[in-house]
Design an enzyme around this catalytic site. Structure first.
Site, short mmCIF file in Angstrom:
data_model
loop_
_atom_site.label_atom_id
_atom_site.label_comp_id
_atom_site.label_asym_id
_atom_site.label_seq_id
_atom_site.Cartn_x
_atom_site.Cartn_y
_atom_site.Cartn_z
N ASP A 1 0.84 -1.20 0.00
CA ASP A 1 0.00 0.00 0.00
C ASP A 1 0.88 1.26 0.00
O ASP A 1 1.71 1.44 0.88
CB ASP A 1 -0.91 0.01 1.22
CG ASP A 1 -2.12 0.92 1.06
OD1 ASP A 1 -1.93 2.04 0.54
OD2 ASP A 1 -3.23 0.51 1.43
N SER B 1 -7.37 4.18 -1.65
CA SER B 1 -7.08 2.75 -1.55
C SER B 1 -8.30 1.90 -1.88
O SER B 1 -8.17 0.79 -2.41
CB SER B 1 -6.57 2.41 -0.15
OG SER B 1 -5.30 2.94 0.06
N ASP C 1 2.09 2.55 3.58
CA ASP C 1 1.24 3.71 3.29
C ASP C 1 1.18 4.67 4.47
O ASP C 1 1.27 5.89 4.32
CB ASP C 1 -0.16 3.22 2.93
CG ASP C 1 -1.13 4.36 2.67
OD1 ASP C 1 -0.94 5.08 1.69
OD2 ASP C 1 -2.10 4.50 3.46
N HIS D 1 2.36 8.54 4.33
CA HIS D 1 1.46 9.65 4.67
C HIS D 1 2.13 10.59 5.68
O HIS D 1 1.94 11.80 5.63
CB HIS D 1 0.15 9.12 5.28
CG HIS D 1 -0.89 8.74 4.27
ND1 HIS D 1 -1.51 9.66 3.45
CD2 HIS D 1 -1.43 7.54 3.95
CE1 HIS D 1 -2.39 9.06 2.68
NE2 HIS D 1 -2.36 7.76 2.96
N HIS E 1 -1.97 10.90 -1.39
CA HIS E 1 -1.59 10.03 -2.49
C HIS E 1 -1.17 10.86 -3.70
O HIS E 1 -1.43 12.06 -3.77
CB HIS E 1 -2.77 9.14 -2.90
CG HIS E 1 -3.25 8.24 -1.82
ND1 HIS E 1 -4.39 7.46 -1.94
CD2 HIS E 1 -2.76 7.98 -0.57
CE1 HIS E 1 -4.57 6.76 -0.83
NE2 HIS E 1 -3.59 7.07 0.02
#
Length: 472
Positions: free
Chosen positions: A38, A87, A272, A276, A436
């Site tokens: 991810d 996602s 992920d 972030h 993202h």
């Protein structure tokens, strides 16, 4: 004349027989591993390889377990409604081959249901597992078993897991165990038990408990720090559950279910979270951890090379990571001085403030940053950086309240944010955002039918190939 006709017929028959002989039945994949990192864009992978090379004292790359796969490609990730996907939409495309709007879980834009490759594998008689390093009802694992209009409907997604009836679920735990709308509704753990699942935590004897289990849920102990996520690799303590642990147990369990084989999805979800947070050091180490998890599947592949397919990809890139911030060089090895993730550093700052109370001083914070980031020891700060760090530390010391800031998945201390930002800058990497991006993501494949993935260019194309190779 008859002789000529005989010769012609003989030639035709030979051609037909040769053609039939050439059309041998294509091998089918009995065992399929689908790894999804991810947030793991191209630069997250290359950056990790360059970081590892610098630790060996050289410029270049050091291959991860999957970057030497015979098939290496990349693909686009946009959703049906957004150039930058979430996602849920990206996962739905990866699981079903259909693009949808951001936020949807296993549904089209019109809310009609989409069935994933995992559902089809189960219907075809294979054992099926869905695993992750975050909550099992988080977006990416959810798209393989659930059908909900909103990724935030964690309780409803959890109930879909019980309905899907997959053989193995593994991860950090379940987010929103109780219904937020109906206080009389059964909790997810009780629902899963009632649906025939044995709940096993990492401290229990998996072998003994799972021997007679029909279906298994494998999670962290309930008293863990964060039921929504496994500890980041950089923060891990002895005895913590890891994604490699979960993958080993899933293979162990699924491979004994039947003679038809299995399908296993494994998500590296913490990559992920750290992207972030723009935490370069922790993100690179999380990619290494993901690589070590994939090695578990590679070991299985080596024992079953003619029956196994492994695909490694990502749902999207997170953070807009740039390998370079101006000068034509990198200094990635400096990131090795960071001992905790931004989340772990927040916890250590909290503990220090609690232990010192009103007696907290700047030298106390300096010592912590020396231990955790190497500041003033192996990492020399410029006068401007020292002044900025001292100024922000004094704000915290003078304040009666511990102000935290929120990134996508966690509340973090602004001092931790600053320390990580300084290290990133000195390592010469930078981030475009805390969200993202539309950057391309990599695709790697090895095993039965792997060559078919060399021609894909979009995330909707993977599933058709897996279905073909599995023979569903």
């Amino acid at each position: 004349m008859r002789y000529v006709r005989f010769i012609i017929l003989s030639v035709i028959c030979s051609i037909v027989l040769l053609g039939c002989a050439g059309k041998t039945e294509q091998a089918k994949a009995k065992y399929v591993f689908y790894f999804i990192g991810d947030g793991m864009g191209v630069n997250q992978v290359i950056g990790t390889e360059m970081y590892l090379a610098e630790l060996e004292g050289r410029i270049g790359t050091k291959s991860l377990s999957f970057t030497s796969f015979p098939v290496r490609n990349y693909m686009t990730t946009y959703s049906a409604t957004n150039a930058v996907t979430c996602s849920a939409a990206a996962g739905t495309a990866l699981a079903t081959g259909t693009k949808t709007q951001n936020g949807r879980i296993g549904m089209r834009q019109d809310s009609s249901v989409l069935y994933s490759i995992a559902c089809k594998a189960k219907q075809a008689g294979k054992a099926v597992g869905v695993t992750t390093s975050v909550a099992i009802n988080h977006a990416t694992p959810a798209v393989f078993y659930a059908h909900q209009p909103d990724r935030q409907m964690y309780y409803e997604i959890g109930t879909d897991a019980a309905k899907a009836g997959f053989d193995f679920y593994g991860g950090a735990g379940w987010k929103q165990v109780f219904s937020p709308h109906d206080s009389s509704a059964i909790d997810l753990y009780s629902l899963l038990r009632d649906s025939g699942y044995m709940i096993i935590d990492h401290r229990q004897d998996f072998q003994a408990l799972s021997a007679g289990a029909g279906k298994v849920v494998y999670v962290q102990p309930k008293d863990c720090v964060n039921p929504s996520s496994l500890p980041a690799a950089i923060d891990r303590k002895e005895g913590d559950l890891t994604l490699a642990n979960i993958t080993e147990k899933a293979i162990q369990f699924l491979s004994t279910r039947n003679e038809t084989g299995f399908f296993l999805m494994v998500e590296g979800g913490v990559i992920d979270w750290l992207c972030h947070a723009n935490d370069g050091a922790a993100a690179f180490r999380e990619v290494v951890d993901f690589s070590e998890t994939i090695q578990v599947a590679l070991d299985f592949y080596k024992a079953h090379p003619n029956e196994t397919l492994i695909i490694v990809t990502a749902d999207h890139e997170t953070g807009g990571l740039s390998l370079g911030n101006g000068p034509y060089e990198l200094n990635l090895k400096l990131l090795a001085n960071q001992k905790s993730s931004i989340i772990g550093l927040t916890q250590k700052l909290k503990q220090l403030k609690k232990s010192k109370g009103k007696n907290l001083t700047y030298p106390d914070l300096q010592e912590l940053f020396k231990q955790e980031c190497g500041f003033g020891a192996t990492v020399m700060l410029s006068p401007a950086e020292e002044q900025l760090l001292e100024s922000e530390c004094m704000k915290i010391i003078r304040s009666d309240r511990n102000q935290l800031v929120r990134n996508e998945h966690a509340l973090v201390d602004p001092l931790a944010v600053l320390a990580v930002k300084i290290l990133n800058r000195k390592a010469m990497i930078q981030w475009a955002s805390g969200g993202h991006s539309a950057g391309a993501v990599p695709v790697y494949a090895i095993g039965v039918g792997a060559e078919k993935f060399s021609g894909i260019s979009d995330n909707t194309e993977i599933i058709g190939i897996i279905e073909e190779v599995m023979g569903n």
